[in-house]
Design an enzyme around this catalytic site. Sequence first.
Site, PDB file in Angstrom:
ATOM      1  N   ASP A  83     -23.019 -30.464  36.303  1.00  0.00           N
ATOM      2  CA  ASP A  83     -22.376 -31.824  36.377  1.00  0.00           C
ATOM      3  C   ASP A  83     -23.123 -32.735  35.441  1.00  0.00           C
ATOM      4  OD1 ASP A  83     -20.991 -34.334  37.078  1.00  0.00           O
ATOM      5  OD2 ASP A  83     -20.000 -33.008  38.632  1.00  0.00           O
ATOM      6  N   ASP A 112     -23.348 -31.209  28.641  1.00  0.00           N
ATOM      7  CA  ASP A 112     -21.669 -31.702  28.531  1.00  0.00           C
ATOM      8  C   ASP A 112     -21.109 -30.687  27.797  1.00  0.00           C
ATOM      9  OD1 ASP A 112     -19.709 -32.844  27.399  1.00  0.00           O
ATOM     10  OD2 ASP A 112     -20.623 -34.165  25.979  1.00  0.00           O
ATOM     11  N   ILE A 113     -20.234 -30.046  28.717  1.00  0.00           N
ATOM     12  CA  ILE A 113     -19.408 -28.783  28.562  1.00  0.00           C
ATOM     13  C   ILE A 113     -18.398 -29.323  27.650  1.00  0.00           C
ATOM     14  CG2 ILE A 113     -20.046 -27.582  30.557  1.00  0.00           C
ATOM     15  CD1 ILE A 113     -16.869 -29.638  30.311  1.00  0.00           C
ATOM     16  N   TYR A 142      -4.107 -36.591  29.731  1.00  0.00           N
ATOM     17  CA  TYR A 142      -4.600 -35.546  31.013  1.00  0.00           C
ATOM     18  C   TYR A 142      -3.628 -34.523  31.141  1.00  0.00           C
ATOM     19  CZ  TYR A 142      -5.304 -34.453  35.932  1.00  0.00           C
ATOM     20  OH  TYR A 142      -5.837 -33.837  36.824  1.00  0.00           O
ATOM     21  N   LYS A 163      -4.065 -30.391  30.640  1.00  0.00           N
ATOM     22  CA  LYS A 163      -3.949 -29.620  31.816  1.00  0.00           C
ATOM     23  C   LYS A 163      -2.878 -28.616  31.383  1.00  0.00           C
ATOM     24  CE  LYS A 163      -6.873 -31.093  34.721  1.00  0.00           C
ATOM     25  NZ  LYS A 163      -7.890 -30.355  35.038  1.00  0.00           N
ATOM     26  N   THR A 216      -9.453 -36.960  46.333  1.00  0.00           N
ATOM     27  CA  THR A 216     -10.702 -37.046  45.899  1.00  0.00           C
ATOM     28  C   THR A 216     -10.510 -38.660  45.131  1.00  0.00           C
ATOM     29  OG1 THR A 216      -9.600 -36.427  43.689  1.00  0.00           O
ATOM     30  CG2 THR A 216     -10.379 -34.819  45.090  1.00  0.00           C
TER      31      THR A 216
END
Length: 401
Positions: free
Chosen positions: A38, A126-127, A217, A221, A251
């Site tokens: 993370d 940082d992925i 977004y 997705k 969340t």
Amino acid sequence: MGNFLAGKVIAVTGAGRGIGRAVALACAAEGAKVVVNDYGVSIEGAEPTSDVAEAVVKEIEAGNFGTRGNAGSDTGGAVGGAADRAASGAADRGSGGRGADRDPAVDAGRSGGSRAGGEAVAVADDISTMAGGRRVVETALARYGRIDGVVCVAGILRERMLFNMSEEEWDPVVATHLKGTFTVFRAASAVMRKQGSGTLIGFTSGNHQGSVSQANYSAAKGGIISLVRSAALGLHKYGVTANCVAPVARTRMSANVPMELNEIGDPEDVAALVVYLLSDRAREERITGQVYTIAGPKIAVWAQPRELRSAYADGSWTPERIADFLPGSVGTDPMPMLAQLEAMAQAAAAAKAKAEAEATAAVAVEKAVVVEKAVAVEKQATPEHAATPEKGDNPRPPHGV
């Protein structure tokens, strides 16, 4: 501790908060060694810190697997988003972190262990970069010698209507969600191919159907679903499975959804599904290339894309011929979300008309009250009858008498 994932090594991105954290804790609770990745950013992808990943590692080492809460950053969240935000900067990449030049073996030795509870190691890379995705997998290999599953939950939000969205609001969201899933899948699949086993899990959203104000977004997705299905097809012969989860859970993302979510659960509900998909039980059922939703007590599978209906012409198609033929033969497949939006618009219009009618009635009543008061005041100021002499009284003599 359970043993559903005993002996497995699982890497989870976006694992510092929310669903990612719940998945990391659940995997550890079921016997897995966990790589906790993370970058520790805000919901928009700013203010990175490695503290959140380290905190989850400490929870795992202490055996604190059953705690609910800390909805935090689940960046693989379900639907919706926050209010419009203006955020920029190429550095705002979301959960995953940087630091790709560090030695994974050094980081693995620095953080991780099996004291009172499970084993885990933190990675704050940082992925959204190829180097960051490699480091997540390399850390697992350096510390534990293998990688059995990766779960890509990391993501951020930059909400904006399509006609107002900037490149700075588009690129980081797609980079974190879609590319961030690819970078980890790419590195892990190369290892899993040689192992002859492994599981890839991507996180999508109900928003893959489309979104009013989150085109970035939604596009990311939707891309993740296609990436997962491609991985399932390409890696099947190597014994590697790939599936996708579209969660609906409480969340910090879902807290900003501008509509009521009728079916919603907790991050721990989602984690239970992920643990199952990572397990040998799911492998035995040959589960791959699937998209599942879990929302509290409900679990559902999404349909595979397929043609609904078709028609054929004698000879070539022309625009005129299609205009005459298509509506009554092939037709359309209605968008559920569009119907929902239209219903909401009609309800809003009805509510507005009702409010306007009530306001008009209230104004009329207020005017009537004002008039009534004015009449009452006028009556009080003017005598109702002139003075009349009593019978027998002498009237006033005429002038001059």
